[in-house]
Design a protein around this motif. Structure first.
Motif, mmCIF file in Angstrom:
data_model
loop_
_atom_site.group_PDB
_atom_site.id
_atom_site.type_symbol
_atom_site.label_atom_id
_atom_site.label_comp_id
_atom_site.label_asym_id
_atom_site.label_seq_id
_atom_site.Cartn_x
_atom_site.Cartn_y
_atom_site.Cartn_z
ATOM 1 N N ASP A 80 17.788 -26.878 -12.234
ATOM 2 C CA ASP A 80 18.309 -27.260 -10.919
ATOM 3 C C ASP A 80 19.748 -26.810 -10.716
ATOM 4 N N ASP A 81 20.498 -26.648 -11.802
ATOM 5 C CA ASP A 81 21.896 -26.234 -11.690
ATOM 6 C C ASP A 81 22.079 -24.727 -11.841
ATOM 7 N N ALA A 82 20.978 -24.007 -12.055
ATOM 8 C CA ALA A 82 21.057 -22.555 -12.257
ATOM 9 C C ALA A 82 21.051 -21.851 -10.905
ATOM 10 N N SER A 83 22.226 -21.487 -10.436
ATOM 11 C CA SER A 83 22.330 -20.863 -9.108
ATOM 12 C C SER A 83 21.880 -19.406 -9.113
ATOM 13 N N ASP A 84 21.732 -18.825 -10.298
ATOM 14 C CA ASP A 84 21.396 -17.402 -10.380
ATOM 15 C C ASP A 84 19.954 -17.161 -10.816
ATOM 16 N N LEU A 85 19.067 -18.153 -10.642
ATOM 17 C CA LEU A 85 17.666 -17.984 -11.049
ATOM 18 C C LEU A 85 17.062 -16.772 -10.353
ATOM 19 N N TYR A 86 16.496 -15.893 -11.174
ATOM 20 C CA TYR A 86 15.828 -14.692 -10.684
ATOM 21 C C TYR A 86 14.529 -14.542 -11.446
ATOM 22 N N PHE A 87 13.455 -14.196 -10.762
ATOM 23 C CA PHE A 87 12.172 -14.061 -11.449
ATOM 24 C C PHE A 87 11.425 -12.864 -10.897
ATOM 25 N N GLU A 88 10.632 -12.246 -11.788
ATOM 26 C CA GLU A 88 9.895 -11.059 -11.385
ATOM 27 C C GLU A 88 8.632 -10.910 -12.206
ATOM 28 N N SER A 89 7.660 -10.252 -11.608
ATOM 29 C CA SER A 89 6.465 -9.824 -12.319
ATOM 30 C C SER A 89 6.762 -8.436 -12.870
ATOM 31 N N ILE A 90 6.738 -8.310 -14.201
ATOM 32 C CA ILE A 90 7.131 -7.064 -14.852
ATOM 33 C C ILE A 90 6.098 -5.972 -14.564
ATOM 34 N N GLY A 91 6.592 -4.783 -14.251
ATOM 35 C CA GLY A 91 5.676 -3.683 -13.973
ATOM 36 C C GLY A 91 6.357 -2.337 -14.124
ATOM 37 N N GLN A 92 5.595 -1.282 -13.881
ATOM 38 C CA GLN A 92 6.110 0.075 -13.900
ATOM 39 C C GLN A 92 5.809 0.751 -12.565
ATOM 40 N N VAL A 93 6.700 1.623 -12.153
ATOM 41 C CA VAL A 93 6.504 2.395 -10.925
ATOM 42 C C VAL A 93 5.959 3.773 -11.284
ATOM 43 N N LYS A 94 4.881 4.142 -10.635
ATOM 44 C CA LYS A 94 4.295 5.473 -10.808
ATOM 45 C C LYS A 94 4.391 6.205 -9.469
ATOM 46 N N ALA A 95 5.150 7.271 -9.447
ATOM 47 C CA ALA A 95 5.337 8.052 -8.223
ATOM 48 C C ALA A 95 5.041 9.512 -8.518
ATOM 49 N N PRO A 96 4.075 10.108 -7.819
ATOM 50 C CA PRO A 96 3.732 11.509 -8.086
ATOM 51 C C PRO A 96 4.859 12.477 -7.744
ATOM 52 N N HIS A 97 5.736 12.078 -6.809
ATOM 53 C CA HIS A 97 6.877 12.907 -6.438
ATOM 54 C C HIS A 97 8.080 11.993 -6.229
ATOM 55 N N TRP A 98 9.258 12.500 -6.538
ATOM 56 C CA TRP A 98 10.483 11.718 -6.365
ATOM 57 C C TRP A 98 11.308 12.175 -5.173
ATOM 58 N N SER A 99 10.751 13.016 -4.334
ATOM 59 C CA SER A 99 11.474 13.416 -3.130
ATOM 60 C C SER A 99 10.480 13.778 -2.040
ATOM 61 N N ARG A 100 10.946 13.627 -0.839
ATOM 62 C CA ARG A 100 10.200 14.073 0.345
ATOM 63 C C ARG A 100 11.236 14.455 1.386
ATOM 64 N N GLY A 101 11.239 15.736 1.740
ATOM 65 C CA GLY A 101 12.238 16.203 2.693
ATOM 66 C C GLY A 101 13.636 15.999 2.151
ATOM 67 N N ARG A 102 14.446 15.280 2.901
ATOM 68 C CA ARG A 102 15.832 15.028 2.524
ATOM 69 C C ARG A 102 16.035 13.663 1.866
ATOM 70 N N VAL A 103 14.958 13.040 1.436
ATOM 71 C CA VAL A 103 15.034 11.716 0.808
ATOM 72 C C VAL A 103 14.544 11.812 -0.632
ATOM 73 N N ALA A 104 15.290 11.243 -1.560
ATOM 74 C CA ALA A 104 14.910 11.247 -2.974
ATOM 75 C C ALA A 104 14.924 9.826 -3.520
#
Length: 417
Positions: free
Chosen positions: A276-300
């Motif tokens: 209750d006193d932990a103001s920085d509580l952060y939680f996540e479901s652990i995973g990996q990102v799979k992206a066939p390409h790391w850019s499209r046009g002018r965005v990376a």
């Protein structure tokens, strides 16, 4: 490309400021937009290994990171009542060890990178906003922010994490998040006399784990982790991961943790009392990102938005630092962004692929479901920590942090050549 290109970077954690820093050394101007209302100073222990350390060395930042070290002296696995099962002290290695030689809090490393990036007056930070729309033109990109403001940039880089909203705008479902069946909650607790400078790791059957790690700020960093042994999205005290975890409120997560860990021993009761006193509580479901390409046009894409290898890989921070260095160097090396993005992916893709190849059974093998499995894990850890099989133990905690040949871009730096 313009003589002094302008780049918009989404995300002000590690990859974003690191990229802005290196772009600034090549004379590029960066704006880093961060949806948090101010610099995020919190975060858990992270480490820098192998090629990541070499990049910090080239940046002249290795000593600053060393001074901000958490003071962690190694990793201890604990059994019933907190008894020591096995311990792995820090070794003089740039790549190996459960505890790396350079351990630092995420917020401390981010602060070092942010301060370094603004030192050359070529980087601005825009807090409390985020990208809402992107329209690519022939020569630039028009960006609409959530605040309603519109600006034009030569390029945009999404470095806003595993569940990047910017990536979703540009790539849609082309990049996907692959859950690993583990959920972790992170928070800070007051330091007590029982805390040590070790990373203390305690398991109980059912795939539940409690860890405590030191920091240099007089507090202790805690995690509570649970493994799913059924389908992701299940429920119950076995520790099943809820695929909708990102939609839980902090109050709902606290209630979940109290249910999951109510009968767990060692320091679990203390941590539940501190929630209750932990103001920085952060939680996540652990995973990996799979992206066939790391850019499209002018965005990376960069950092976890491009390739999150997950915290259990031991490579997340090093990948972000190395990737930022390579992307900036390739952009400075080429006249056209398409060639730069192609070079960036050619250099980084093999490094990322290695990092994402987790050992068989990870993370479940380190978080057993049964008492028999937990006993077997302890036997293996004891053996791995002995001098006789110490080399095997070292391999257990040696991610492929140095398996990349870093290009040298020093000749491209403005006023430094």
């Amino acid at each position: 490309m313009n003589e002094n290109p302008k780049v918009l970077i989404s995300g002000a954690s590690i990859a974003g400021p690191a990229l802005a820093y290196w772009l600034g050394r090549y004379g590029w101007r960066s704006t880093v937009v961060e949806r948090a209302s101010e610099f995020r100073d919190g975060g858990q222990n992270i480490d820098v290994r192998g090629a990541g350390r070499e990049v910090l060395r080239r940046a002249g930042l290795e000593d600053a990171v060393r001074r901000a070290n958490t003071g962690e002296v190694g990793t201890r696995f604990l059994g019933s009542g907190g008894s020591i099962v096995a311990e792995f002290p820090v070794r003089a290695s740039e790549s190996g060890g459960a505890t790396a030689e350079l351990e630092i809090l995420r917020g401390d490393l981010a602060r070092i990178l942010v301060d370094a990036s603004v030192a050359g007056d070529l980087t601005d930070y825009l807090y409390g906003d985020q990208i809402a729309g992107i329209v690519e033109g022939e020569d630039d990109v028009e960006v609409t922010f959530e605040s309603g403001e519109q600006r034009r940039f030569d390029l945009v880089v999404a470095a806003d994490g595993m569940r990047s909203s910017t990536r979703e705008l540009v790539f849609g479902g082309e990049a996907s998040v692959h859950p690993l069946g583990m959920e972790t909650s992170y928070f800070t607790v007051p330091r007590t006399a029982t805390d040590t400078p070790w990373w203390n790791w305690y398991n109980e059957a059912g795939g539940l784990a409690v860890t405590l790690r030191p920091d240099q700020h007089g507090t202790t960093r805690a995690t509570l982790s649970s493994i799913s042994y059924g389908k992701v999205g299940g429920s119950g005290r076995s520790g099943a991961v809820d695929a909708r975890s990102e939609r839980r409120t902090a109050a709902e997560q606290r209630a979940r943790l109290r249910e999951q860990f109510r009968d767990v021993g060692w320091e679990a009761p203390r941590l539940l009392d501190a929630l209750d006193d932990a103001s920085d509580l952060y939680f996540e479901s652990i995973g990996q990102v799979k992206a066939p390409h790391w850019s499209r046009g002018r965005v990376a894409l960069a950092g976890d938005a491009a390739w999150c290898a997950s915290p259990v890989s031991g490579m997340g921070t090093s990948l972000s630092i190395v990737g930022a260095y390579v992307l900036a160097g390739e952009l400075a090396s080429h006249v056209h962004h398409r060639d730069a993005f192609a070079g960036y992916e050619r250099i980084m893709r093999p490094y990322v692929d290695q990092a994402q190849q987790l050992p068989p059974g990870v993370p479940r093998v380190a978080n057993p479901r049964t008492r028999a499995g937990l006993a077997a894990l302890h036997v293996a850890l004891r053996a791995a920590s002995t001098p006789l099989v110490g080399k095997l133990g070292a391999k257990l905690f040696a991610p492929p942090a140095d398996r990349i040949e870093l290009p040298d871009y020093a000749h491209l730096e403005r006023g430094r050549a």
